[in-house]
Design a protein around this motif. Structure first.
Motif, PDB file in Angstrom:
ATOM      1  N   LEU A 177      35.664  41.736  59.982  1.00 35.14           N
ATOM      2  CA  LEU A 177      37.106  41.578  60.603  1.00 35.14           C
ATOM      3  C   LEU A 177      37.440  40.113  60.468  1.00 35.14           C
ATOM      4  N   ASN A 178      36.450  39.354  60.165  1.00 36.09           N
ATOM      5  CA  ASN A 178      36.715  37.915  60.500  1.00 36.09           C
ATOM      6  C   ASN A 178      37.261  37.056  59.252  1.00 36.09           C
ATOM      7  N   VAL A 179      37.632  37.760  58.072  1.00 36.88           N
ATOM      8  CA  VAL A 179      37.970  37.031  56.944  1.00 36.88           C
ATOM      9  C   VAL A 179      39.540  36.075  57.227  1.00 36.88           C
ATOM     10  N   MET A 180      39.433  34.915  56.922  1.00 36.80           N
ATOM     11  CA  MET A 180      40.538  34.280  57.352  1.00 36.80           C
ATOM     12  C   MET A 180      41.662  34.168  56.176  1.00 36.80           C
ATOM     13  N   GLU A 181      41.225  34.209  55.055  1.00 39.20           N
ATOM     14  CA  GLU A 181      42.104  34.051  53.839  1.00 39.20           C
ATOM     15  C   GLU A 181      42.798  35.662  53.341  1.00 39.20           C
ATOM     16  N   SER A 182      43.947  35.320  52.930  1.00 36.81           N
ATOM     17  CA  SER A 182      44.421  36.612  51.930  1.00 36.81           C
ATOM     18  C   SER A 182      43.440  36.781  50.726  1.00 36.81           C
ATOM     19  N   LEU A 183      43.657  38.107  50.246  1.00 45.63           N
ATOM     20  CA  LEU A 183      42.957  38.553  49.053  1.00 45.63           C
ATOM     21  C   LEU A 183      43.564  37.465  47.880  1.00 45.63           C
ATOM     22  N   GLU A 184      44.706  37.225  47.906  1.00 45.61           N
ATOM     23  CA  GLU A 184      45.573  36.617  46.856  1.00 45.61           C
ATOM     24  C   GLU A 184      45.019  35.137  46.828  1.00 45.61           C
ATOM     25  N   GLU A 185      44.672  34.507  48.110  1.00 47.55           N
ATOM     26  CA  GLU A 185      44.105  33.263  48.216  1.00 47.55           C
ATOM     27  C   GLU A 185      42.636  32.950  47.626  1.00 47.55           C
ATOM     28  N   ARG A 186      42.054  34.183  48.138  1.00 46.01           N
ATOM     29  CA  ARG A 186      40.651  34.047  47.731  1.00 46.01           C
ATOM     30  C   ARG A 186      40.571  34.306  46.290  1.00 46.01           C
ATOM     31  N   MET A 187      41.304  35.182  45.652  1.00 46.50           N
ATOM     32  CA  MET A 187      41.170  35.497  44.188  1.00 46.50           C
ATOM     33  C   MET A 187      41.641  33.918  43.341  1.00 46.50           C
ATOM     34  N   GLU A 188      42.604  33.482  43.724  1.00 49.83           N
ATOM     35  CA  GLU A 188      43.105  32.146  43.277  1.00 49.83           C
ATOM     36  C   GLU A 188      42.106  31.093  43.509  1.00 49.83           C
ATOM     37  N   ILE A 213      38.559  38.300  36.781  1.00 50.46           N
ATOM     38  CA  ILE A 213      38.532  38.352  38.341  1.00 50.46           C
ATOM     39  C   ILE A 213      39.251  39.902  38.582  1.00 50.46           C
ATOM     40  N   ILE A 214      38.404  40.684  39.361  1.00 50.22           N
ATOM     41  CA  ILE A 214      38.550  42.062  39.901  1.00 50.22           C
ATOM     42  C   ILE A 214      38.669  42.045  41.190  1.00 50.22           C
ATOM     43  N   LYS A 215      39.422  43.226  41.606  1.00 44.56           N
ATOM     44  CA  LYS A 215      39.498  43.550  43.212  1.00 44.56           C
ATOM     45  C   LYS A 215      38.489  44.549  43.066  1.00 44.56           C
ATOM     46  N   GLU A 216      37.579  44.325  44.329  1.00 44.47           N
ATOM     47  CA  GLU A 216      36.515  45.376  44.819  1.00 44.47           C
ATOM     48  C   GLU A 216      37.194  46.142  46.026  1.00 44.47           C
ATOM     49  N   GLU A 217      37.618  47.335  45.885  1.00 45.76           N
ATOM     50  CA  GLU A 217      38.425  48.217  46.739  1.00 45.76           C
ATOM     51  C   GLU A 217      37.596  49.183  47.354  1.00 45.76           C
ATOM     52  N   LEU A 218      36.431  49.750  47.057  1.00 45.14           N
ATOM     53  CA  LEU A 218      35.805  50.828  47.833  1.00 45.14           C
ATOM     54  C   LEU A 218      34.220  50.972  47.540  1.00 45.14           C
ATOM     55  N   GLU A 219      33.573  51.661  48.229  1.00 49.75           N
ATOM     56  CA  GLU A 219      32.248  51.865  48.254  1.00 49.75           C
ATOM     57  C   GLU A 219      31.888  52.432  47.011  1.00 49.75           C
ATOM     58  N   GLY A 220      30.986  51.996  46.302  1.00 50.26           N
ATOM     59  CA  GLY A 220      30.673  52.646  45.000  1.00 50.26           C
ATOM     60  C   GLY A 220      31.045  52.156  43.981  1.00 50.26           C
ATOM     61  N   GLN A 221      32.106  51.192  44.016  1.00 52.10           N
ATOM     62  CA  GLN A 221      32.880  50.538  42.821  1.00 52.10           C
ATOM     63  C   GLN A 221      32.065  50.066  41.884  1.00 52.10           C
ATOM     64  N   LYS A 222      30.698  49.549  42.298  1.00 53.79           N
ATOM     65  CA  LYS A 222      30.013  48.635  41.468  1.00 53.79           C
ATOM     66  C   LYS A 222      29.473  49.382  40.160  1.00 53.79           C
ATOM     67  N   ILE A 223      29.039  50.724  40.679  1.00 54.48           N
ATOM     68  CA  ILE A 223      28.269  51.420  39.376  1.00 54.48           C
ATOM     69  C   ILE A 223      29.592  51.490  38.359  1.00 54.48           C
ATOM     70  N   HIS A 224      30.807  52.073  38.777  1.00 54.04           N
ATOM     71  CA  HIS A 224      31.905  52.268  37.780  1.00 54.04           C
ATOM     72  C   HIS A 224      32.299  50.759  37.041  1.00 54.04           C
ATOM     73  N   ASP A 225      32.297  49.781  37.920  1.00 55.55           N
ATOM     74  CA  ASP A 225      32.593  48.482  37.333  1.00 55.55           C
ATOM     75  C   ASP A 225      31.534  48.043  36.066  1.00 55.55           C
ATOM     76  N   ILE A 226      30.199  48.346  36.440  1.00 54.42           N
ATOM     77  CA  ILE A 226      29.499  47.871  35.459  1.00 54.42           C
ATOM     78  C   ILE A 226      29.370  48.846  34.037  1.00 54.42           C
ATOM     79  N   ARG A 227      29.853  49.945  34.321  1.00 51.70           N
ATOM     80  CA  ARG A 227      29.899  51.030  33.348  1.00 51.70           C
ATOM     81  C   ARG A 227      31.220  50.543  32.484  1.00 51.70           C
TER      82      ARG A 227
END
Length: 202
Positions: free
Chosen positions: A47-58, A69-83
């Motif tokens: 809960l302590n992230v200070m910058e927005s997603l857009e700022e962090r990606m930029e 650069i992609i967004k990580e939005e949910l648990e289990g996404q890593k396997i999907h992205d690797i494939r």
């Protein structure tokens, strides 16, 4: 072409982040960086992230080290992205050592040492000085508040107040608090803020 993939919040981008990205980049020909979304961070208690997603990606883009650069939005996404992206190597900081060994079924897993002496937590603390808090009361609500407070930056619970000295002492010891008090004014002198954890009528 060898593809490397890594993930992180990348809040308050610092030399430690850049060093990790640079070393990850050297492990292959292409680097994909996943940046966690606000909703995903909240769902895992961050809960302590200070910058927005857009700022962090930029900020990651500005390093010039990421090919994608992609967004990580949910648990289990890593396997999907690797494939999906045909990643050959998954890279993460050594503080997660062992946590992602399950990904070895899909690609090589590398844990890289973190840069010593710098972290997003330290930078947040420098921007926002720590607030030392006390808890008035030592019941169930007090314990629950103490557990939840660990997810918030710049808050440190240091003392408890209660009328029963023995109960206050036991609560302080069980939660590793520095001090306990039965005199309210003395308690107030030792903290910046107080969470009242007693029943309303008291």
């Amino acid at each position: 072409m060898k593809t490397v993939i890594t993930y992180g919040t990348f809040d308050l981008l610092h030399t430690g982040h850049v060093n990790l990205l640079r070393r990850a980049r050297k492990l292959g020909d292409r680097l994909i960086v996943g940046v966690t979304t606000d909703s995903y961070d909240q769902s895992r208690g961050k809960l302590n992230v200070m910058e927005s997603l857009e700022e962090r990606m930029e900020n990651v883009r500005k390093t010039g080290l990421a090919d994608l650069i992609i967004k990580e939005e949910l648990e289990g996404q890593k396997i999907h992205d690797i494939r999906k992206y045909g990643a050959d190597v998954f890279v993460i900081g050594s503080d997660w050592s062992g946590k992602f060994d399950y990904l070895r079924e899909y690609c090589e897993v590398v844990y890289l040492e973190r840069t010593k002496g710098v972290s997003s937590t330290d930078l947040r603390s420098a921007r926002n000085p720590i607030v030392y808090m006390g808890i008035a009361g030592y019941g169930r609500i007090a314990g629950r508040f103490l557990r939840e407070s660990k997810y918030v930056s710049n808050i440190e619970i240091t003392a408890v107040f209660g009328r029963n000295k023995e109960k206050a002492r036991r609560f302080a010891e069980s939660h590793a608090l520095l001090e306990y008090y039965t005199e309210y004014e003395q308690f107030l002198d030792r903290v910046h803020a107080v969470y009242i954890a007693v029943p309303h009528h008291l």
